[in-house]
Write a protein that holds these residues in place. Structure first.
Motif: not given
Lengths: 748, 411
Positions: A375, A378, A384-385, A397, A450, B125, B128-129, B132, B182, B186
């Motif tokens: 996480s 991400t 995303v942040d 996280h 999450h 997202f 990326t998920l 992951c 990634i 980004t």
């Protein structure tokens, strides 16, 4: 620099001036300087604060169990989450890791004690003092409520007017000083007190990682301390470092805090990595896979951790370029972390795995920590942040990192090392119950968070509207928290039960191979009757298998490195670590001065460069006279030694007189700390330098007093004097920088 | 030049974007131009073909599908039927496929983006998920296999393997490649999801402890509620009057800090009409929880009408209780903090109340705006929103009734 004559293995007991064996009764625990007792004190105190922080966590979860709850009022809730974060980080996890380091680093390297046992005791006692200061705020008008990172200007007086934040600052300063002192001690211990044969490439990985952590503490904590000092000056003396309306910079606080804060994440994680690196090999009956890579990746993490702070600030809008740069750095730091995960798995691969509770927690660590790490990836994707930060997704996280990582590491280590510390085994049946309830409770609490974050629930809200699924998910999380609470109780019951009537552990219940298992459980006050020979990374394994494998087989970690070439003097190592830490502190103060005054020379017009220049020459000259004094001592010329020392002290005193008269002049002309950003930065920087000169004068005064008391008769060497000398030179060098930046630049 | 702007004003320095609609006038109606500032490539995919699962396609002229549809509470006045956040629910709107809404309802707001920028982030997202999950699956598979295969079954100690350089290099390089991927995504998403505004803000949001002040270029002023025309990207300036806050409407894109002493700006756009709930995302003190904001996206015509209405001075009423209320407002301490155009102006430490009755919520989202709730609020704001800057003024019940009557005329 290091022409030390101390033997490679220092006899700690000799220097402590009293015998551990005679320690009995409760007072002996207060007065103790035994690293094992201090380690236990750290751990017990941490458990007390863990109870407090845990109850705070449960209160938070009760309040959030359902929407629009009125269980707690908002101010109380905000105080509780601030205290929960501060407590868990500074009063639970850090001291627990330091506690284990205290107990096991000397044992694992075959030493009798830490390098500086008294300093060690001081470091410990600053910890309950800091904890008490923080909690005293409750009786002085309310706990701090600005969150654990106390963003300015919320933490400034206009918005946090009760004294909670002041106590928070003071507590963190006290704890910070204690941590730095402890870290210096660990550095000096690891460098100077390793048993013969224990090369730097043979030290157990827990020691490696603790050593790197100590370096991080020495470099990162002073950044926090510098920022805290400025925040305190803002609050108490009405300056404007972090307040926009006085010309200060709100965002500067964030830069400073996270320059400390991100290394801090690794300060909390690395020792746990070290614990896992001990536990997994032992219960796999195999050496760690890729020792060099596990150790080397730790160094990479430590270095990179200073370059990623702004990923905590993506939402602040620093601009796309900064965001992309810090995203790249953040992704980089994932690589050495990933390397470790694969190495731990490879260690298990092909081994014979014994699933003790300790091993169970270590394996769970692998899974849970990876969730937290992923996480984190991400979040490294900056956009995303921009969405996910400051939501429950980030709460999930960092709890996966801090609990799934560090707490599970600590639990694995506790089940592993408790037998050594107490002589008793922890109950495995209760242990397994502890393990499964923890796994269920932990994932129940945090995994659903999450989803809450993805649904848009901000963190740090005392309540929330009844949006679809929010109530349900929060309720699940709350129930999970109580399951975790129950699990922690089981853990404590297990400890209490086992201390009283656990099975006797014997010296080495796990067939482990590092040096701590070569002595009795618990070890006697001076640790070892005889330190076994160290010819590889697993001394006890080597001993047991010596005949089988033949003595000529090449053992791991054979080559020497620079750290083995010369024996180092612990005082000198200690003072260099101290200087590094002080340098970081001054760098922050100098940076702040430069940042606020770069464009405005006019503000410095009130300074009298010539007069200060004269006094500065006195200070610079004192380095020279001190050098003459050291030379005289080495030549056995005692009167010369004393004479030059007196001269040095006089020169330093003259400098301080100069600074005092300069301050006097500025004050009478109406300038004070809160007049402008120039005066704030000027008085803070020069004031702290003056304080350091004063401390140096005190130390030199003590040396002089000892010299007159005859302490140096017939001695041509004193590491203490040499150490203080190094510190004095450092203070002078800082003044060269300060004088150049503050005064000379103004003339040019 | 600084490597990164420590405290520089948010002068964003990227090349200006050339997408057509950004320079279009504020009220321009651009039918069918949802996704106007979308980046080329995959983002366009959703716009062109309508990603049916995540983003129901709303063509111009289709019935307005509000994201949040409230149940109409009994006994309320006949104002717009969108309840305060206390009672909103995700409900499938007429004509929408319920199954199609399952993913957003389960996985929530971020996977239910309603603007081009938010969509870019949701895609990033998602991608990326996926990566992951793959890595996580690999780790779990390896650990599980190790647990099952290498359990201690007695017997001699295993081979004492100390490492393998090639393997080490392999599992150092593999993550590097994954992360490069990634990182590429980004970098692409950074400017696509958050294009650098090319003009001065169309409206400015000033965050206060614990409410939002909103000024439009046209001079319209409101609070805690932003109206925007659908399909047009507006530049929103974000500032703070006190501490750091953070402006965040999850379905419409990134969050950005409101930092005292500097101003930031971001794009705000909604594909379809609806009410989008936002919140302050940076902890800002005691009532951080109730610093919510609503973005009301409506058709350009409706928006123009709203803006016109908002620019007008406060309504006056001939009803005696409302007149008494207006008089009380001017006489008591209210005017020190609140402005009502035509009846006390200039104060801005509390929300402007000129068109108060038009708003959907009270106290930045803490209650729905209804006469009953308003009466309760006036009786004791400190009970409803403890610690907020509105004091308990100790009004009598008749005074409260007059106030309510007056405020209800402020449309």
């Amino acid at each position: 620099m290091t022409t030390a004559t101390t033997p490679h293995v220092d006899d700690g007991k000799h220097e402590q001036g009293h015998d551990h064996a005679e320690e009995k009764g409760p007072f002996s625990w207060v007065a103790t300087v035994d690293h094992k007792r201090i380690g236990i004190l750290y751990l017990l105190t941490s458990i007390v604060f863990f109870g407090i922080g845990g109850i705070e966590a449960l209160l938070i979860r009760i309040q959030l169990a359902h929407p629009e709850s009125h269980f707690l009022d908002p101010e109380t809730f905000n105080q509780i989450f601030t205290m929960h974060g501060t407590t868990m980080i500074f009063l639970v996890v850090m001291p627990t890791l330091v506690g284990f380091a205290n107990y096991f680093v000397p044992l694992m390297i075959g030493a009798r004690d830490m390098a500086f046992p008294r300093l060690n005791a001081m470091s410990y006692w600053l910890f309950p003092l800091g904890g008490a200061l923080l909690h005293f705020s409750l009786f002085a008008g309310g706990a701090p409520s600005a969150g654990w990172f106390s963003y300015a200007p919320l933490a400034e007086t206009p918005f946090s007017s009760n004294t909670g934040t002041d106590y928070w600052i003071l507590a963190l300063l006290v704890l910070g000083i204690g941590s730095v002192a402890g870290a210096i001690n660990i550095i000096a211990t690891v460098i100077t007190l390793r048993a013969p044969g224990m090369t730097i490439r043979r030290v157990p990985l827990f020691v490696w990682m603790t050593f790197i952590t100590a370096i991080l503490i020495v470099l990162a904590l002073p950044v926090l301390n510098g920022a805290l000092v400025m925040l305190l000056i803002d609050r108490q003396l009405d300056a404007h470092f972090f307040q926009a309306h006085g010309g200060g910079s709100v965002i500067l606080w964030q830069h400073y805090f996270w320059t400390f804060g991100h290394p801090e994440v690794y300060i909390l994680a690395l020792p746990a990595f070290g614990m896992i690196s001990e536990v997994i090999p032992v219960f796999s009956r195999k050496p760690i896979f890729g020792y060099e890579f596990v150790a080397g990746s730790t160094v990479a993490i430590a270095v990179l951790s200073f370059g990623v702070w702004a990923h905590h600030m993506f939402a602040a809008g620093l601009g796309h370029r900064a965001d992309i740069a810090f995203a790249a750095g953040t992704m980089l730091i994932a690589i050495p972390t990933g390397v470790k995960i694969f190495n731990w798995i490879a260690t298990m691969w092909g081994g014979t795995l014994r699933f003790t509770t300790s091993m169970c927690f270590a394996v769970a660590f692998l899974i849970e920590f990876v969730i937290g790490g992923l996480s984190g990836i991400t979040f490294a994707a900056a956009p995303v942040d921009w969405q996910m930060t400051d939501t429950y997704y980030v709460v999930a996280h960092f709890h996966y990192v801090a609990l799934g990582g560090t707490l599970f590491g600590i639990l694995a280590a506790t089940y592993y090392w408790f037998p050594k510390m107490s002589g008793k085994l922890l109950d495995e049946r209760l242990g397994k119950l502890n393990f499964w309830t923890m796994i269920i409770g932990f994932n129940m609490t945090f995994f659903v968070q999450h989803f809450l974050g993805i649904l848009g629930m901000p963190r740090r809200v005392y309540t929330y509207p009844d949006l679809p699924n929010w109530g349900t998910l929060n309720m699940v999380s709350t129930i999970g928290a109580f399951v975790m609470g129950f699990s922690v109780l089981l853990f404590l019951v297990n400890i209490a039960k086992s201390v009283r009537n656990g099975k006797a552990a014997g010296d080495n219940p796990w067939d482990a191979w590092t040096l701590e298992w070569a002595t009795t459980s618990p070890p006697h006050p001076h640790n070892f009757e005889k330190v076994p020979p160290v010819r590889g990374r697993r001394p006890l394994w080597d001993l047991a298998n010596a005949t089988k494998e033949g003595k000529n087989k090449r053992k791991s970690g054979g080559t020497s490195t620079i750290l083995e070439i010369a024996p180092y003097d612990k005082a000198i190592v200690g003072v260099w670590a101290f200087i590094a830490s002080e340098a970081m502190f001054f760098i922050i103060l100098i940076l702040t001065f430069v940042y606020f005054n770069l464009s405005t020379k006019a503000a410095a017009a009130s300074l009298d460069v010539k007069t200060t220049g004269m006094f500065s020459i006195c200070l610079f000259a004192s380095s020279f006279t001190l050098h003459r004094s050291e030379k005289a001592l080495a030549a056995g010329n005692e009167s010369g030694f004393r004479g030059w020392l007196i001269f040095t002290i006089l020169l330093g005193a003259v400098f301080m007189f100069g600074q005092a008269s300069e301050y006097q002049k500025l004050f009478t002309s109406g300038l004070s700390v809160n007049t402008s950003l120039f005066t704030s930065t000027f008085f803070t920087l020069t004031g702290f330098h003056g304080l350091h000169v004063t401390l140096g004068l005190c130390a030199l005064g003590v040396i002089l007093w000892l010299a007159f008391a005859g302490d140096f008769k017939g001695r041509r060497h004193s590491s203490a004097f040499k150490a203080i000398g190094l510190y004095w030179h450092f203070v002078d060098i800082v003044w060269i920088a300060v004088f150049g930046i503050v005064y000379v630049r103004n003339v040019l | 030049m600084q490597v990164f702007p420590i405290d520089a004003q948010s002068k964003l320095t990227f090349a200006p974007l050339t997408h057509k609609s950004m320079s279009e006038p504020l009220h321009a109606s651009t039918p069918g131009s949802t996704g106007v500032h979308a980046a080329p490539g995959r983002v366009q995919r959703h716009v062109d073909h309508g990603d049916d699962v995540r983003v129901p396609h709303h063509g111009p002229g289709s019935p307005p599908p509000p994201t949040f549809v409230g149940k109409k509470p009994a006994g309320t006045s006949g104002r717009p039927d969108i309840a305060g956040p206390a009672r909103v629910h995700f409900l499938p709107t007429e004509g929408q496929d319920r199954r199609g809404r399952v993913a957003p309802v389960v996985l929530g707001t971020l996977l239910d983006p309603r603007s081009p920028g938010a969509r870019v982030i949701a895609d990033l997202f998602g991608d990326t998920l996926i990566v992951c999950f793959l890595i996580f699956g690999l780790v779990v598979a390896l650990v599980t296999t190790a647990i099952l295969r290498f359990r201690d079954k007695g017997g001699p100690p295993p081979a004492q393997n100390e490492g393998n350089k090639r393997l080490e290099i392999a599992w150092t390089l593999a993550p590097v490649l994954v992360l490069l991927g990634i990182f590429y995504l980004t970098v692409r998403a950074v400017s696509a999801s958050d294009p650098v505004p090319d003009r001065a803000p169309d409206l400015t949001v000033i965050a206060h402890q614990w409410w939002w002040e909103v000024h439009y270029k046209s001079g319209a002023v409101t609070a805690n509620e932003i109206h925007i025309p659908t399909g047009t990207a507006l530049v929103v300036g974000v500032e703070s009057a006190d501490v750091i806050h953070d402006f965040w409407v999850p379905e419409l894109g990134r969050k950005i800090d409101a930092i005292p002493g500097r101003s930031a700006s971001i794009w705000l756009q909604a594909d379809a009409p609806g009410t989008y709930i936002g919140a302050c995302a940076e902890y800002c003190g005691v009532q951080h929880a109730w610093m919510r904001i609503q973005v009301v996206a409506e058709s350009p015509e409706e928006f123009a009408a709203w803006e016109k209405r908002t620019l007008a001075a406060a309504a006056t009423s001939s009803a005696p209780d409302a007149q008494r209320g207006a008089h009380l407002f001017a006489q008591m301490t209210c005017v020190k903090c609140h402005a009502i155009a035509g009846n006390g102006e200039g104060a801005n430490s509390g929300p402007d109340l000129t068109h108060f009755a038009d708003r959907k919520t009270l106290g930045a989202g803490v209650r729905k705006n209804s006469p009953e709730e308003l009466a309760r609020w006036l009786k004791s704001p400190q009970e409803i929103k403890p610690g907020c800057h509105m004091p308990d003024v100790q009004l009598t019940d008749p005074q409260i009734a007059d106030f309510v009557a007056y405020f209800e005329t402020l449309r």
